[in-house]
Scaffold this active site. Structure first.
Site, PDB file in Angstrom:
ATOM      1  CB  SER A  28      -9.065  13.389   5.577  1.00 51.85           C
ATOM      2  OG  SER A  28     -10.552  14.063   5.600  1.00 51.85           O
ATOM      3  CG  HIS A  48      -0.962   5.656  -4.818  1.00 51.36           C
ATOM      4  ND1 HIS A  48       0.074   5.171  -5.402  1.00 51.36           N
ATOM      5  CD2 HIS A  48      -1.033   5.733  -3.521  1.00 51.36           C
ATOM      6  CE1 HIS A  48       1.003   4.687  -4.124  1.00 51.36           C
ATOM      7  NE2 HIS A  48      -0.061   5.442  -2.632  1.00 51.36           N
ATOM      8  CG  ASP A  91      -4.866   1.130   1.416  1.00 51.83           C
ATOM      9  OD1 ASP A  91      -4.650   0.705   0.003  1.00 51.83           O
ATOM     10  OD2 ASP A  91      -3.443   0.654   2.617  1.00 51.83           O
TER      11      ASP A  91
END
Length: 291
Positions: free
Chosen positions: A253, A147, A90
């Site tokens: 980050s 992921h 995300d």
């Protein structure tokens, strides 16, 4: 004027010391105080807790536990088309495009070097000559687990020491060579379609970068580049499936992906400042790769 002051403070602040302090504070179990801080953070950054596996702020014993919260099962469906590379996080698209003459576009007037990003490994950088890249910025409100964009076998992990500038849009526009000067963990995966790099970039108050196979990679920090090589086959091989968690930030980050020449074509929705959701389409395999 205010922006100039903010950038100036980035150069003056003892960023490593500040980051260590924040990391320790974020790991404290402070009971009601921890819960109050989490509630403030949720309100300040408009965090959507309805997606969290445990939406109750009081359920998290430390701020770090909250920050790396898991999502409910099914909250991020993974695109199962084998010809689609899915988003690893995300985030918000910072920049994307071709790797030209070994350089990646950072912001107007600023580029950074692929070889430097990869820890100075010229042979590794050669694998991505004339390829493509995307830089994804994870804001404070985002889900901070990272992921796999496709199935892959881990070939190498590289820890690259560096600075800890903030990586928000303001610093990206004003700090030269930002992503190749900040501390980072480079992960190289071999896939059925070629190698990919997934680079986890540290920043101010990013207290920790972790991977699922090595645990905490930083801290501690060190002055030297460190490399770990992994077998391609056998019981010690690390094989991760598309959508499987590969790492996380304790305070967020940036993720940078590198792809070889002619491997992918980014989907039309991939544009700077475009929000992304883990598991959604990121890029299509080039038509020649599908054959």
């Amino acid at each position: 004027m205010l922006d100039n002051i903010k950038i100036g403070l980035q150069y003056c602040t003892p960023k490593h010391a500040l980051t260590r302090l924040v990391g320790k504070l974020a790991s404290l179990e402070a009971g009601k105080l921890t819960t109050a801080i989490i509630r403030w953070f949720i309100g300040q950054y408009k965090v959507d807790m309805s997606e969290a596996r445990n939406p109750d702020p009081a359920a998290y014993s430390t701020f770090n536990h909250f920050f790396i919260r898991e999502l409910k099962e099914g909250a991020r469906p993974i695109n199962n088309d084998d010809n689609i590379i899915s988003h690893p996080a995300d985030a918000c698209v910072s920049q994307l495009g071709p790797i030209k003459e070994g350089r990646l576009f950072q912001a107007k007037g600023h580029y950074f070097d692929a070889c430097e990003l990869l820890g100075g490994d010229k042979a590794l950088a050669e694998e991505f000559v004339d390829g493509d890249f995307a830089t994804l910025y994870l804001s404070p409100r985002d889900y901070h687990r990272v992921h796999m964009p496709c199935d892959g076998t881990l070939r190498q992990m590289i820890y690259v020491p560096g600075d800890l500038f903030s990586v928000n849009p303001l610093t990206a526009q004003n700090v030269p060579n930002l992503f190749a000067r900040n501390e980072r963990v480079v992960c190289i995966f071999d896939t059925a379609h070629g190698p990919i790099a997934q680079v986890l970039v540290g920043a101010t108050i990013v207290g920790s970068i972790e991977t699922v196979w090595a645990g905490t990679v930083t801290p501690p920090t060190g002055p030297e580049v460190r490399r770990w090589d992994y077998p391609a086959t056998g019981t010690q091989a690390i094989v991760l499936k598309k959508g499987q968690e590969m790492g996380r930030f304790k305070l967020g980050s940036t993720v940078i992906n590198l792809f070889p020449k002619d491997m992918v074509r980014f989907v039309e929705a991939m544009k700077p400042e475009q929000p992304t959701r883990m598991g959604e389409p990121y890029a299509e395999l080039d038509s020649s790769e599908k054959e």
